[in-house]
Design a protein around this motif. Structure first.
Motif, mmCIF file in Angstrom:
data_model
loop_
_atom_site.group_PDB
_atom_site.id
_atom_site.type_symbol
_atom_site.label_atom_id
_atom_site.label_comp_id
_atom_site.label_asym_id
_atom_site.label_seq_id
_atom_site.Cartn_x
_atom_site.Cartn_y
_atom_site.Cartn_z
ATOM 1 N N TYR A 9 0.822 -1.218 0.000
ATOM 2 C CA TYR A 9 0.000 0.000 0.000
ATOM 3 C C TYR A 9 0.850 1.260 0.000
ATOM 4 O O TYR A 9 0.618 2.170 -0.779
ATOM 5 C CB TYR A 9 -0.934 0.010 1.211
ATOM 6 N N GLU A 10 1.835 1.341 0.887
ATOM 7 C CA GLU A 10 2.621 2.562 0.995
ATOM 8 C C GLU A 10 3.323 2.889 -0.321
ATOM 9 O O GLU A 10 3.347 4.041 -0.749
ATOM 10 C CB GLU A 10 3.639 2.458 2.135
ATOM 11 N N THR A 11 3.861 1.887 -0.976
ATOM 12 C CA THR A 11 4.507 2.096 -2.273
ATOM 13 C C THR A 11 3.495 2.599 -3.294
ATOM 14 O O THR A 11 3.775 3.522 -4.068
ATOM 15 C CB THR A 11 5.167 0.794 -2.764
ATOM 16 N N ALA A 12 2.304 2.005 -3.300
ATOM 17 C CA ALA A 12 1.260 2.431 -4.237
ATOM 18 C C ALA A 12 0.828 3.860 -3.970
ATOM 19 O O ALA A 12 0.608 4.643 -4.906
ATOM 20 C CB ALA A 12 0.071 1.483 -4.145
ATOM 21 N N TRP A 13 0.688 4.230 -2.701
ATOM 22 C CA TRP A 13 0.278 5.593 -2.365
ATOM 23 C C TRP A 13 1.333 6.607 -2.790
ATOM 24 O O TRP A 13 1.001 7.678 -3.294
ATOM 25 C CB TRP A 13 -0.008 5.701 -0.869
ATOM 26 N N LYS A 14 2.602 6.279 -2.587
ATOM 27 C CA LYS A 14 3.671 7.180 -3.019
ATOM 28 C C LYS A 14 3.628 7.370 -4.533
ATOM 29 O O LYS A 14 3.744 8.488 -5.040
ATOM 30 C CB LYS A 14 5.045 6.635 -2.611
ATOM 31 N N ARG A 15 3.482 6.269 -5.237
ATOM 32 C CA ARG A 15 3.455 6.348 -6.706
ATOM 33 C C ARG A 15 2.259 7.176 -7.182
ATOM 34 O O ARG A 15 2.395 8.039 -8.049
ATOM 35 C CB ARG A 15 3.412 4.956 -7.312
ATOM 36 N N ALA A 16 1.086 6.914 -6.605
ATOM 37 C CA ALA A 16 -0.122 7.650 -7.019
ATOM 38 C C ALA A 16 0.040 9.145 -6.791
ATOM 39 O O ALA A 16 -0.304 9.958 -7.656
ATOM 40 C CB ALA A 16 -1.334 7.116 -6.266
ATOM 41 N N GLY A 17 0.567 9.519 -5.631
ATOM 42 C CA GLY A 17 0.740 10.930 -5.309
ATOM 43 C C GLY A 17 1.743 11.630 -6.203
ATOM 44 O O GLY A 17 1.533 12.778 -6.617
ATOM 45 N N GLN A 18 2.839 10.937 -6.518
ATOM 46 C CA GLN A 18 3.859 11.522 -7.396
ATOM 47 C C GLN A 18 3.357 11.630 -8.831
ATOM 48 O O GLN A 18 3.524 12.658 -9.483
ATOM 49 C CB GLN A 18 5.128 10.673 -7.377
ATOM 50 N N GLU A 19 2.758 10.541 -9.328
ATOM 51 C CA GLU A 19 2.319 10.503 -10.722
ATOM 52 C C GLU A 19 1.239 11.538 -11.009
ATOM 53 O O GLU A 19 1.252 12.178 -12.057
ATOM 54 C CB GLU A 19 1.819 9.105 -11.099
ATOM 55 N N ALA A 20 0.293 11.711 -10.089
ATOM 56 C CA ALA A 20 -0.797 12.666 -10.324
ATOM 57 C C ALA A 20 -0.245 14.069 -10.518
ATOM 58 O O ALA A 20 -0.629 14.773 -11.468
ATOM 59 C CB ALA A 20 -1.784 12.622 -9.167
ATOM 60 N N LEU A 21 0.655 14.501 -9.657
ATOM 61 C CA LEU A 21 1.206 15.847 -9.775
ATOM 62 C C LEU A 21 2.172 15.964 -10.952
ATOM 63 O O LEU A 21 2.187 16.982 -11.645
ATOM 64 C CB LEU A 21 1.882 16.276 -8.469
ATOM 65 N N LYS A 22 2.964 14.928 -11.193
ATOM 66 C CA LYS A 22 3.897 14.939 -12.333
ATOM 67 C C LYS A 22 3.121 15.069 -13.642
ATOM 68 O O LYS A 22 3.472 15.861 -14.519
ATOM 69 C CB LYS A 22 4.731 13.666 -12.349
ATOM 70 N N ASP A 23 2.033 14.307 -13.768
ATOM 71 C CA ASP A 23 1.246 14.360 -14.994
ATOM 72 C C ASP A 23 0.534 15.693 -15.148
ATOM 73 O O ASP A 23 0.401 16.214 -16.257
ATOM 74 C CB ASP A 23 0.239 13.208 -15.031
ATOM 75 N N LEU A 24 0.070 16.261 -14.043
ATOM 76 C CA LEU A 24 -0.568 17.574 -14.112
ATOM 77 C C LEU A 24 0.442 18.624 -14.569
ATOM 78 O O LEU A 24 0.135 19.466 -15.423
ATOM 79 C CB LEU A 24 -1.163 17.950 -12.754
ATOM 80 N N ALA A 25 1.657 18.574 -14.045
ATOM 81 C CA ALA A 25 2.706 19.505 -14.492
ATOM 82 C C ALA A 25 2.993 19.303 -15.978
ATOM 83 O O ALA A 25 3.216 20.275 -16.715
ATOM 84 C CB ALA A 25 3.967 19.304 -13.656
ATOM 85 N N LYS A 26 2.941 18.043 -16.423
ATOM 86 C CA LYS A 26 3.220 17.733 -17.832
ATOM 87 C C LYS A 26 2.192 18.384 -18.754
ATOM 88 O O LYS A 26 2.523 18.784 -19.860
ATOM 89 C CB LYS A 26 3.238 16.214 -18.015
ATOM 90 N N THR A 27 0.926 18.520 -18.309
ATOM 91 C CA THR A 27 -0.084 19.171 -19.156
ATOM 92 C C THR A 27 0.297 20.611 -19.453
ATOM 93 O O THR A 27 -0.158 21.173 -20.450
ATOM 94 C CB THR A 27 -1.502 19.149 -18.512
ATOM 95 N N GLN A 28 1.131 21.215 -18.611
ATOM 96 C CA GLN A 28 1.551 22.599 -18.785
ATOM 97 C C GLN A 28 2.969 22.710 -19.337
ATOM 98 O O GLN A 28 3.456 23.815 -19.561
ATOM 99 C CB GLN A 28 1.491 23.333 -17.446
ATOM 100 N N GLY A 29 3.673 21.587 -19.490
ATOM 101 C CA GLY A 29 5.080 21.641 -19.857
ATOM 102 C C GLY A 29 5.862 22.385 -18.807
ATOM 103 O O GLY A 29 6.801 23.125 -19.106
#
Length: 195
Positions: A169-189
């Motif tokens: 779970y902890e690994t999954a939560w870390k990944r989810a939290g990082q990926e969501a923000l990383k992908d949102l930043a990617k929408t803006q370059g």
């Protein structure tokens, strides 16, 4: 703003309150991720600063159906109603993908723009081979740091369901939290930094 989000929907508590909750830090960089158990339910939140103006960053969530291809862990978004979507999340093999059906609301809280979502049981049929997240709720909160950067906090109901091993779970939560923000930043370059 598209009809995708309705301001007329009732307010929901899509995230636990900040006060009275004991958040445990899981990661401090590149984004801050913390989790807590509230009334027996796991919740997590990740916070970071995206190097783009608030209006641009929040618009990416407000128009997410057109940005779905930029979110690495989103396989597809089905529009159920103007304010209700079914989101299918990509999980690594051998795990089954997950989905949730949610109604979104948009509101303003001082200088912050907030998108909240709540589950909508029965709004879309289950799909074979996909694990439904029936309680998935949360919010995106956007606050200006300055004219060219935005503090983003993503809070989500962190039950994973299905046959997912508790030790991961902890690994999954870390990944989810990082990926969501990383992908949102990617929408803006744009850059993504710790808060």
């Amino acid at each position: 703003m598209s009809a995708f989000f309705s301001l007329l929907l009732p307010m929901v508590q899509a995230a636990p309150p900040d006060q009275g909750v004991s958040w445990e830090t899981l990661l401090s960089s590149p984004v801050h991720i913390e989790c807590a158990t509230v009334d027996g339910t796991p919740w997590c939140r990740s916070t970071g600063v995206i190097g783009a103006p608030l209006g641009d960053v929040s618009h990416a969530i407000g128009d997410m159906r057109h940005n779905a291809d930029k979110f690495e862990n989103v396989l597809k978004i089905d529009i159920i109603d103007p304010d209700t979507v079914r989101v299918v999340l990509d999980y690594p093999q051998p795990l089954s993908d997950r989905d949730y059906v949610a109604r979104y609301t948009r509101l303003t809280d001082g200088e912050a723009t907030v998108y909240r979502w709540e589950p909508v049981p029965g709004a879309a049929p289950a799909e074979a081979g996909v694990v439904r997240l029936p309680n998935f709720a949360g919010e995106w909160r956007f606050e200006p740091v300055d004219a060219s950067s935005t503090r983003v906090r993503y809070t989500w109901h962190a039950e994973i369901n299905g046959s997912f091993p508790a030790f991961a779970y902890e690994t999954a939560w870390k990944r989810a939290g990082q990926e969501a923000l990383k992908d949102l930043a990617k929408t803006q370059g744009a850059s993504l930094n710790a808060p």
